[in-house]
Design a protein around this motif. Structure first.
Motif, PDB file in Angstrom:
ATOM      1  N   SER A 259     -38.122 -13.976  19.295  1.00  0.00           N
ATOM      2  CA  SER A 259     -38.422 -13.024  19.551  1.00  0.00           C
ATOM      3  C   SER A 259     -39.682 -13.175  21.072  1.00  0.00           C
ATOM      4  O   SER A 259     -40.107 -13.871  20.695  1.00  0.00           O
ATOM      5  CB  SER A 259     -38.784 -11.439  19.074  1.00  0.00           C
ATOM      6  OG  SER A 259     -39.973 -12.008  18.522  1.00  0.00           O
TER       7      SER A 259
ATOM      8  N   ASN B  81     -23.080 -13.425  21.666  1.00  0.00           N
ATOM      9  CA  ASN B  81     -24.629 -13.701  21.791  1.00  0.00           C
ATOM     10  C   ASN B  81     -24.872 -14.483  21.168  1.00  0.00           C
ATOM     11  O   ASN B  81     -25.240 -14.800  20.299  1.00  0.00           O
ATOM     12  CB  ASN B  81     -25.358 -12.530  22.197  1.00  0.00           C
ATOM     13  CG  ASN B  81     -25.208 -11.135  23.152  1.00  0.00           C
ATOM     14  OD1 ASN B  81     -25.039 -11.646  24.122  1.00  0.00           O
ATOM     15  ND2 ASN B  81     -25.839 -10.155  23.350  1.00  0.00           N
TER      16      ASN B  81
ATOM     17  N   ALA C 265     -28.431 -16.171  19.787  1.00  0.00           N
ATOM     18  CA  ALA C 265     -29.735 -15.520  19.437  1.00  0.00           C
ATOM     19  C   ALA C 265     -31.114 -16.566  19.266  1.00  0.00           C
ATOM     20  O   ALA C 265     -30.865 -17.913  19.117  1.00  0.00           O
ATOM     21  CB  ALA C 265     -29.924 -15.291  17.428  1.00  0.00           C
TER      22      ALA C 265
END
Length: 305
Positions: free
Chosen positions: A54, A49, A51
């Motif tokens: 958020s 994955n 990054a």
């Protein structure tokens, strides 16, 4: 020999209006995507994955929700997809929400221009995804990727490729559309997109639809498929955040995928908006993997090719 395949996870729901699409890449892995493709003799590398920032879950600002974060994620996606293409691989972006297609397709368009290839984009989706900050009802950027790719949006997103706009509207074929906002509909008409909506599919059938959508492909065409799982009817694919009744059936979807595979031109792929939080025992992920398998060799054909 088939190209090697590179899986790239983008675990974020940064552009969506509901949480959960960030878990989509792992749901596809749990559904054995890599092993399923390898069963057809394909070499598959899973890069894991990416990054990125958020999800702040903030309200819109000037018509956009989470613009800075969406920009950051799309830069990561662009670089990863472009790197895979430059290494001679077929990238599969595992989403994540559909705003990530801005980075993915910007990279594909850049690569096609460098290689002197024509680009055809098949947009399999219940939604047109052609909103702008002016006409959006929500500010969610997963409703804007095609507009951004066609040059309508913030410069940080419209300028991800080597030229602006990243793609020409004439390269796009939208299939399965059945939910379009009023302002968005007017913009789609003005831009002249080829749209094969569900009424078209109902009236002419999936075979004719795909014949039209794939017409004109040649050996110098790179075919990119951006597959939003809400393309499918929610009766068979409940695990998405934006379900719209009346989508393609299982058999219609299988025919769609098989006819794409028959062209031999598939060069890159997005799998977007899978939301395991809304799914039932990973049913939608299993179905998505089943359909992806049809893109890479599985066929219902019993007669000889």
């Amino acid at each position: 020999m088939s190209k090697p395949i590179t899986l790239i996870g983008a675990p974020t729901d940064i552009g969506a209006g509901m949480r959960g699409a960030s878990m989509g890449p792992e749901a596809l892995r749990v559904a054995d995507l890599k092993a399923t493709l390898e069963s057809h003799g394909l070499f598959v590398e899973d890069l894991g994955n990416l990054a990125g920032p958020s999800n702040p879950w903030s309200p819109p600002v000037d018509g956009y929700r989470h613009l800075d974060e969406v920009i950051a994620w799309n830069h990561h996606v662009h670089d990863a997809v472009l790197g895979a293409l430059q290494q001679g691989s077929l990238p599969i972006l595992l989403g994540g929400d559909h705003s990530l297609a801005i980075g993915s397709i910007s990279a594909v368009a850049r690569h096609c221009r460098a290689q002197g290839k024509h680009l055809r984009v098949l947009w399999l989706d219940a939604h047109a995804d052609f909103n702008t900050s002016v006409i959006t009802p929500s500010g969610n950027l997963h409703g804007m990727p095609l507009a951004c790719l066609c040059g309508l949006g913030p410069t940080e997103l419209t300028g991800l490729s080597d030229q602006r706009p990243a793609i020409d509207a004439a390269a796009i074929r939208q299939i399965g559309i059945r939910s379009v906002d009023l302002g968005e509909k007017q913009l789609v008409h003005r831009m002249g997109l080829d749209v094969f909506d569900m009424r078209y599919i109902d009236e002419t059938g999936m075979r004719h639809t795909m014949e039209q959508a794939l017409f004109g492909l040649d050996e110098n065409t790179h075919l990119h498929v951006s597959f939003d799982v809400d393309f499918l009817d929610p009766e068979i694919a409940p695990g998405v955040g934006t379900t719209v009744p009346g989508g393609p059936t299982y058999r219609e979807a299988q025919l769609c995928m098989e006819m794409i595979a028959d062209t031999g031109r598939l060069g890159s792929l997005d799998v977007m908006e899978l939301n395991p939080a809304l799914d039932l025992r990973n049913k939608t992920a299993d179905l998505a993997v089943d359909l992806l398998e049809s893109l890479f060799g599985k066929s219902t054909l019993m007669r000889r090719a």
